[in-house]
Design an enzyme around this catalytic site. Structure first.
Site, PDB file in Angstrom:
ATOM      1  N   ASN A   9      40.220  70.008  66.258  1.00 52.57           N
ATOM      2  CA  ASN A   9      41.302  70.944  66.587  1.00 52.57           C
ATOM      3  C   ASN A   9      42.627  70.211  66.356  1.00 52.57           C
ATOM      4  O   ASN A   9      43.018  69.379  67.163  1.00 52.57           O
ATOM      5  CB  ASN A   9      41.167  71.381  68.059  1.00 52.57           C
ATOM      6  CG  ASN A   9      42.339  72.242  68.501  1.00 52.57           C
ATOM      7  OD1 ASN A   9      43.101  72.760  67.687  1.00 52.57           O
ATOM      8  ND2 ASN A   9      42.483  72.397  69.813  1.00 52.57           N
ATOM      9  N   LYS A  11      45.544  71.339  66.421  1.00 52.99           N
ATOM     10  CA  LYS A  11      46.675  71.891  67.195  1.00 52.99           C
ATOM     11  C   LYS A  11      47.899  72.050  66.280  1.00 52.99           C
ATOM     12  O   LYS A  11      47.737  72.343  65.096  1.00 52.99           O
ATOM     13  CB  LYS A  11      46.982  71.024  68.417  1.00 52.99           C
ATOM     14  CG  LYS A  11      45.730  70.670  69.214  1.00 52.99           C
ATOM     15  CD  LYS A  11      46.022  70.099  70.557  1.00 52.99           C
ATOM     16  CE  LYS A  11      44.732  69.599  71.174  1.00 52.99           C
ATOM     17  NZ  LYS A  11      44.843  69.307  72.585  1.00 52.99           N
ATOM     18  N   HIS A  97      41.227  78.452  74.120  1.00 56.26           N
ATOM     19  CA  HIS A  97      41.580  77.054  74.404  1.00 56.26           C
ATOM     20  C   HIS A  97      42.490  77.023  75.635  1.00 56.26           C
ATOM     21  O   HIS A  97      43.317  77.916  75.832  1.00 56.26           O
ATOM     22  CB  HIS A  97      42.281  76.434  73.185  1.00 56.26           C
ATOM     23  CG  HIS A  97      42.432  74.950  73.312  1.00 56.26           C
ATOM     24  ND1 HIS A  97      43.407  74.379  74.082  1.00 56.26           N
ATOM     25  CD2 HIS A  97      41.708  73.927  72.797  1.00 56.26           C
ATOM     26  CE1 HIS A  97      43.289  73.060  74.020  1.00 56.26           C
ATOM     27  NE2 HIS A  97      42.255  72.754  73.245  1.00 56.26           N
ATOM     28  N   GLU A  99      45.070  75.467  76.288  1.00 57.40           N
ATOM     29  CA  GLU A  99      46.519  75.531  76.007  1.00 57.40           C
ATOM     30  C   GLU A  99      46.943  76.972  75.768  1.00 57.40           C
ATOM     31  O   GLU A  99      48.060  77.365  76.129  1.00 57.40           O
ATOM     32  CB  GLU A  99      46.846  74.627  74.800  1.00 57.40           C
ATOM     33  CG  GLU A  99      46.750  73.147  75.178  1.00 57.40           C
ATOM     34  CD  GLU A  99      46.380  72.209  74.046  1.00 57.40           C
ATOM     35  OE1 GLU A  99      46.459  72.614  72.869  1.00 57.40           O
ATOM     36  OE2 GLU A  99      45.987  71.063  74.345  1.00 57.40           O
ATOM     37  N   GLU A 169      35.494  72.228  78.098  1.00 59.20           N
ATOM     38  CA  GLU A 169      36.633  71.320  78.004  1.00 59.20           C
ATOM     39  C   GLU A 169      37.324  71.229  79.360  1.00 59.20           C
ATOM     40  O   GLU A 169      38.182  72.072  79.677  1.00 59.20           O
ATOM     41  CB  GLU A 169      37.629  71.833  76.964  1.00 59.20           C
ATOM     42  CG  GLU A 169      37.063  71.936  75.568  1.00 59.20           C
ATOM     43  CD  GLU A 169      38.170  71.800  74.526  1.00 59.20           C
ATOM     44  OE1 GLU A 169      38.073  70.879  73.709  1.00 59.20           O
ATOM     45  OE2 GLU A 169      39.136  72.572  74.563  1.00 59.20           O
ATOM     46  N   GLY A 175      43.684  65.606  76.092  1.00 58.24           N
ATOM     47  CA  GLY A 175      44.902  64.901  75.702  1.00 58.24           C
ATOM     48  C   GLY A 175      45.394  63.897  76.722  1.00 58.24           C
ATOM     49  O   GLY A 175      46.511  63.396  76.641  1.00 58.24           O
ATOM     50  N   SER A 215      39.413  64.290  75.344  1.00 59.87           N
ATOM     51  CA  SER A 215      39.540  62.849  75.083  1.00 59.87           C
ATOM     52  C   SER A 215      38.253  62.226  74.550  1.00 59.87           C
ATOM     53  O   SER A 215      37.962  61.056  74.814  1.00 59.87           O
ATOM     54  CB  SER A 215      40.046  62.102  76.328  1.00 59.87           C
ATOM     55  OG  SER A 215      41.333  62.555  76.667  1.00 59.87           O
TER      56      SER A 215
HETATM   57  C1  PEP Z   1      41.203  69.838  72.480  1.00 57.58           C
HETATM   58  O1  PEP Z   1      42.373  70.098  72.261  1.00 57.58           O
HETATM   59  O2  PEP Z   1      40.353  70.720  72.338  1.00 57.58           O
HETATM   60  C2  PEP Z   1      40.870  68.476  72.897  1.00 57.58           C
HETATM   61  C3  PEP Z   1      39.651  68.237  73.295  1.00 57.58           C
HETATM   62  O3  PEP Z   1      41.875  67.545  72.815  1.00 57.58           O
HETATM   63  P1  PEP Z   1      41.719  65.943  72.991  1.00 57.58           P
HETATM   64  O4  PEP Z   1      40.496  65.535  72.232  1.00 57.58           O
HETATM   65  O5  PEP Z   1      42.971  65.380  72.415  1.00 57.58           O
HETATM   66  O6  PEP Z   1      41.575  65.689  74.453  1.00 57.58           O
END
Ligand code: PEP
Length: 252
Positions: A9, A11, A97, A99, A169, A175, A215
């Protein structure tokens, strides 16, 4: 069908030139690996989809969007419809997601509309769910995830649900550099598979890919993916560097 999947992803990152370069690097590194059965999906910004679709045409990589409109067409300035994605032969769409839920007020009701549009067009949704830190700390994380799932993907018919990829998630891990432990990931993934079994039966539950996101990186992917109910990852930050991303893809 259940398979191992690693989806990047991106973003709101990478210009088109940077995106092309990243995909070329990923393709090259993947071509040096033998016997990779993992499905690799790249989810760049909308502006990059057509170009990168051509870029991956001679590879096993698939392309997905990060979002789509909850309406099918009309006066919705700035939105991108599922049929537009379909017209450029996009395969996957990330739905829900954290976000999008947090910054764009996306509710379960709206996500269900998106899921139906995506599935009716023959695209495949990567549906995200997960609790925030205060919910984890107060011990209601299973209940939160169950509610998110019951309000959305469990309202689909079994035929449609069968095509959904779930990404667990935990929001506190996205992040932040703070990953769920391997045990925390497995226990939530097992819980999700159990509630799918209760709703749709064991056979369908065993066919659903459940990805971990938060992460996940080149160092921790192997341990996370070794869990019986973790079928891969949705990768944010670490998908922006070809070597890290391909290392994660190779972590099964
Ligand atoms: C994501 O945005 O779906 C995500 C898992 O981000 P990160 O791996 O940076 O934590």
């Amino acid at each position: 069908m259940r398979k191992n999947i690693v989806a990047g992803n991106w973003k709101m990152n990478k210009t088109i030139d940077e995106g092309v370069q990243l995909v070329q690097e990923i393709k090259k590194l993947l071509s040096e690996k033998s016997n990779l059965s993992t499905q690799v999906i790249i989810n760049p910004p909308f502006t990059h989809l057509s170009t990168l679709k051509k870029e991956i045409s001679n590879s096993a990589i698939k392309i997905g969007a990060q979002n789509c409109s909850y309406e099918s067409s009309g006066a919705y300035t700035g939105e991108v419809s599922v049929s537009m994605l379909k017209s450029i032969e996009i395969d996957y769409v990330i739905i829900g997601h954290s976000e999008r839920r947090a910054y764009f007020n996306e509710t379960d009701e709206l996500l269900l509309k998106k899921l139906n549009l995506v599935l009716e067009s023959g695209l495949l949704p990567i549906f995200c769910c997960g609790e925030v830190l205060s919910q984890r700390d107060s011990g209601i994380h299973f209940e939160v995830v169950r509610q998110q799932i019951e309000n959305t993907v469990f309202k689909l018919s079994a035929d449609k649900f069968n095509k959904v990829i779930i990404a667990y998630e935990p929001v506190w891990a996205i992040g932040t550099g703070r990953t769920a432990t391997s045990q925390q990931a497995q226990e939530m993934h097992k819980y999700i598979r159990n509630i799918i079994t209760e709703k749709f039966g064991a056979s369908l539950a065993s066919e659903i890919s459940i990805l971990y996101g938060g992460s996940c990186n080149a160092q921790n992917a192997k341990e996370l993916f070794a869990n019986p109910d973790v079928d891969g990852g949705l990768i944010g930050g670490a998908s922006l560097k070809a070597t890290d991303f391909v290392q994660i893809v190779s972590s099964f």
